[in-house]
Design a protein around this motif. Sequence first.
Motif, PDB file in Angstrom:
ATOM      1  N   ASP A   2       0.825  -1.202   0.000  1.00  0.00           N
ATOM      2  CA  ASP A   2       0.000   0.000   0.000  1.00  0.00           C
ATOM      3  C   ASP A   2       0.858   1.251   0.000  1.00  0.00           C
ATOM      4  O   ASP A   2       1.964   1.266   0.523  1.00  0.00           O
ATOM      5  CB  ASP A   2      -0.886   0.036   1.252  1.00  0.00           C
TER       6      ASP A   2
ATOM      7  N   ARG B 268      -0.847   6.375   2.331  1.00  0.00           N
ATOM      8  CA  ARG B 268      -2.117   7.069   2.517  1.00  0.00           C
ATOM      9  C   ARG B 268      -3.298   6.431   1.793  1.00  0.00           C
ATOM     10  O   ARG B 268      -4.409   6.895   1.907  1.00  0.00           O
ATOM     11  CB  ARG B 268      -1.977   8.540   2.144  1.00  0.00           C
ATOM     12  N   TRP B 269      -3.061   5.403   1.004  1.00  0.00           N
ATOM     13  CA  TRP B 269      -4.202   4.717   0.388  1.00  0.00           C
ATOM     14  C   TRP B 269      -3.772   3.318  -0.061  1.00  0.00           C
ATOM     15  O   TRP B 269      -2.595   3.008  -0.143  1.00  0.00           O
ATOM     16  CB  TRP B 269      -4.787   5.520  -0.779  1.00  0.00           C
ATOM     17  N   SER B 270      -4.783   2.509  -0.347  1.00  0.00           N
ATOM     18  CA  SER B 270      -4.523   1.142  -0.781  1.00  0.00           C
ATOM     19  C   SER B 270      -4.149   1.126  -2.259  1.00  0.00           C
ATOM     20  O   SER B 270      -4.622   1.949  -3.039  1.00  0.00           O
ATOM     21  CB  SER B 270      -5.782   0.310  -0.556  1.00  0.00           C
TER      22      SER B 270
END
Lengths: 267, 209
Positions: free
Chosen positions: A221, A224-226
């Motif tokens: 990841d 801050r996001w997948s």
Amino acid sequence: QKLAAATNSNYVVIDNKTAYKDATTYNNYYEFGTDKSEPAQSAGSLKTRPWSVSIEGEINKPMKLDLDSLMKIAPLEERIYRLRCVEGWSMVIPWIGFSLSNLIKKVEPNSNAKYIEFTTLADKSQMPGLREGVLDWPYVEGLRMDEAMHPLALLTFGMYGEVLPNQNGAPVRMVLPWKYGFKSPKSIVKIRFTNKQPKTAWNTTAPREYGFYSNVNPEVDHPRWSQASERRIGEDGFFTKKRKTLMFNGYSEVASLYSGMDLKKYY
Amino acid sequence: MTPTLKQQSIIKASLFVAALLPFLRLVLAVFTDHLGANPLEFITRNTGDWTLYFLCITLAVTPLRRLTGWSWMVKLRRMLGLYGFFYASLHFLTFLWFDHFFDVAEMLKDVVKRPFILVGFTAFILLMPLALTSTNKMIKRVGAKRWQQLHKLIYLIASLGVLHYFWMKAGKHDFSQPVLFGSIVAILLLLRLFWAIQKRQHEQRLSVG
């Protein structure tokens, strides 16, 4: 302006091509502004002719090539590649160019040449975005030598049967479909062969978020996001789920370049 | 200068319509395909922006009232705050719908894993009791004093909102807008602090005297 090239059937994906309008109005090219609609609006000021690329460093034949000589190094071919942005969206684009390896062989790297460093244009008079200190200009990207030699690595001059629009990195850029989009430098002015890993723009600015390799990897990841899924521009949206991101963006032929490497560490 | 009651209700009604315009514009843009290549990103960012605008505007009511002496302005505050909640709800809904397709378990996993989403989510959850206690009936039920205490949460919510935005932009090193929002919220909160200190000193002086 049209640019003729035969399609290389080895590099065609079954996915639907992204609409030309989307591919040319939704761009990350910070030299022309950080908003994705800005490059299309302000890249008109970029002068792409005359243009030359200086090739230097650990090679036997340093040279400075103008655009026409550069384009004649190998026959141009059209390849349809998936493009996965680190931000979580993707496109499918028919590019025109040839494998970078053609150029590398021509300039004869010596045994010190372990990496290749791309420097892109940074001219305040043509690029309004340079006034903002988002990155340390010029934008620099780099590859390990074996990555640069991989046939997928495309030195690119056109897309959709035309020369590159300015906002897409005219007149010459790289396209590395197994890596996140920002690894593919635009408007290249210098290619340098080195024995040290280049200090690349995003990696220097935010090392925790953007690794040197930045291979597309659904299992690692972004902080801050997948990265497990992506939104295909023009297709996935209101009533369709985001699609699963594929390892190396589906280009499993590059896997051997990284065998034995911990891809969580070398993200 | 105080507008008549009639003028006040005209002002309020116009403001109500004006505050709805960003939403109407968004709906219109969806149906006319004017949201660019990544409509869902556009909607997410736009509703997030408007949430922050309305939080700032709501927070600005009290300082404006004090500085201008227009005490009637307080009548606009509830509506502005509720609009903030409205846009925050839309913002949250786009996240739940387009990013997770209403898979609440997946959504919560995402929230816990990512600090910037957690901060935004917390701010949204904290807004809920404020929205729920916004009616006159609820104010009475809760009691004016406790109600006031509860609604001080807005200071925290606005700060979390700015932090959420700041964090979102941090990866791109694009701080101009988060800094702008941060400064506005900071000024609005510092003014309150300044007045609170002033009031306390005044009271102390009185008690000494």
